[in-house]
Motif scaffolding. Structure first.
Motif, PDB file in Angstrom:
ATOM      1  N   GLU A 196     -11.002  -4.244  50.014  1.00  0.00           N
ATOM      2  CA  GLU A 196     -11.810  -3.323  49.209  1.00  0.00           C
ATOM      3  C   GLU A 196     -11.623  -1.875  49.656  1.00  0.00           C
ATOM      4  O   GLU A 196     -11.616  -0.959  48.838  1.00  0.00           O
ATOM      5  CB  GLU A 196     -13.283  -3.732  49.244  1.00  0.00           C
TER       6      GLU A 196
ATOM      7  N   ASP B  70     -11.071   4.696  38.407  1.00  0.00           N
ATOM      8  CA  ASP B  70     -12.251   3.975  38.856  1.00  0.00           C
ATOM      9  C   ASP B  70     -11.778   2.794  39.685  1.00  0.00           C
ATOM     10  O   ASP B  70     -10.756   2.173  39.372  1.00  0.00           O
ATOM     11  CB  ASP B  70     -13.070   3.453  37.672  1.00  0.00           C
ATOM     12  N   VAL B  71     -12.529   2.462  40.709  1.00  0.00           N
ATOM     13  CA  VAL B  71     -12.161   1.348  41.593  1.00  0.00           C
ATOM     14  C   VAL B  71     -11.988   0.061  40.784  1.00  0.00           C
ATOM     15  O   VAL B  71     -11.092  -0.738  41.065  1.00  0.00           O
ATOM     16  CB  VAL B  71     -13.221   1.180  42.709  1.00  0.00           C
ATOM     17  N   GLN B  72     -12.793  -0.125  39.752  1.00  0.00           N
ATOM     18  CA  GLN B  72     -12.713  -1.342  38.941  1.00  0.00           C
ATOM     19  C   GLN B  72     -11.389  -1.487  38.204  1.00  0.00           C
ATOM     20  O   GLN B  72     -10.994  -2.587  37.830  1.00  0.00           O
ATOM     21  CB  GLN B  72     -13.857  -1.374  37.900  1.00  0.00           C
ATOM     22  N   GLU B  73     -10.672  -0.390  38.016  1.00  0.00           N
ATOM     23  CA  GLU B  73      -9.379  -0.453  37.328  1.00  0.00           C
ATOM     24  C   GLU B  73      -8.273  -0.995  38.227  1.00  0.00           C
ATOM     25  O   GLU B  73      -7.260  -1.496  37.741  1.00  0.00           O
ATOM     26  CB  GLU B  73      -8.984   0.933  36.808  1.00  0.00           C
TER      27      GLU B  73
ATOM     28  N   THR C 244      -7.500  -3.706  39.843  1.00  0.00           N
ATOM     29  CA  THR C 244      -7.771  -5.129  40.017  1.00  0.00           C
ATOM     30  C   THR C 244      -6.637  -5.780  40.802  1.00  0.00           C
ATOM     31  O   THR C 244      -5.564  -5.195  40.960  1.00  0.00           O
ATOM     32  CB  THR C 244      -7.911  -5.830  38.644  1.00  0.00           C
ATOM     33  N   ASP C 245      -6.875  -6.991  41.264  1.00  0.00           N
ATOM     34  CA  ASP C 245      -5.849  -7.704  42.032  1.00  0.00           C
ATOM     35  C   ASP C 245      -4.592  -7.960  41.215  1.00  0.00           C
ATOM     36  O   ASP C 245      -3.499  -8.019  41.762  1.00  0.00           O
ATOM     37  CB  ASP C 245      -6.391  -9.038  42.554  1.00  0.00           C
TER      38      ASP C 245
ATOM     39  N   ALA D 294      -7.377   3.685  44.415  1.00  0.00           N
ATOM     40  CA  ALA D 294      -8.074   4.231  43.249  1.00  0.00           C
ATOM     41  C   ALA D 294      -8.274   5.735  43.394  1.00  0.00           C
ATOM     42  O   ALA D 294      -8.074   6.500  42.440  1.00  0.00           O
ATOM     43  CB  ALA D 294      -9.417   3.529  43.057  1.00  0.00           C
TER      44      ALA D 294
ATOM     45  N   ARG E  43      -8.350  -0.943  48.150  1.00  0.00           N
ATOM     46  CA  ARG E  43      -8.546  -0.763  46.696  1.00  0.00           C
ATOM     47  C   ARG E  43      -9.143   0.628  46.421  1.00  0.00           C
ATOM     48  O   ARG E  43      -8.696   1.350  45.541  1.00  0.00           O
ATOM     49  CB  ARG E  43      -9.465  -1.853  46.155  1.00  0.00           C
ATOM     50  N   THR E  44     -10.153   0.989  47.206  1.00  0.00           N
ATOM     51  CA  THR E  44     -10.811   2.288  47.041  1.00  0.00           C
ATOM     52  C   THR E  44      -9.843   3.434  47.318  1.00  0.00           C
ATOM     53  O   THR E  44      -9.810   4.427  46.588  1.00  0.00           O
ATOM     54  CB  THR E  44     -12.046   2.378  47.960  1.00  0.00           C
TER      55      THR E  44
END
Length: 89
Positions: free
Chosen positions: A12, A25-28, A30-31, A19, A15-16
Motif C-alpha cells: 500500500e 488517485d490511489v484507487q486507480e 490497482t493490482d 499514485a 501503491r501510494t
C-alpha cells in the motif's frame, strides 16, 4: 532487525508512492492496472518512478528494469528482489 524485516515492503505504501508520482488517485493504481495501457505511463514517467523508488527504498534500478514490469505487484517483486540481493551481498 533481521534481513527479512529490512527487505519487507508495504504494497500500500508502494501503491501510494506510484499514485503520487503519476498524479492519480490511489484507487486507480490497482493490482491489475497495466502501467502503459491503463495508467498511461510514458518513458519520462517511468524514469521518475525509477528515481523515486531508488530514493525511497535504497535500491539501484535501471530504467530498463521497469520495462519488464507493467503492474504494481511486479514493481513490488522487482524492488523486493533488488533489496534482498543487496542484503545478501
Amino acid at each position: 532487525m533481521t534481513s527479512n524485516t529490512q527487505v519487507a515492503l508495504d504494497k500500500e505504501e508502494l501503491r501510494t508512492l506510484i499514485a503520487h508520482i503519476l498524479e492519480l488517485d490511489v484507487q486507480e493504481v490497482t493490482d491489475d492496472a497495466d502501467f502503459v495501457a491503463d495508467l498511461e505511463v510514458d518513458s519520462l514517467m517511468a524514469l521518475e518512478i525509477v528515481v523515486r523508488l531508488q530514493r525511497q527504498y535504497g535500491v539501484k534500478l535501471e530504467e530498463s528494469d521497469l520495462k519488464h514490469v507493467s503492474s504494481l505487484p511486479q514493481v513490488l517483486e522487482l524492488v523486493s528482489g533488488k533489496r534482498a540481493a543487496q542484503v545478501a551481498s
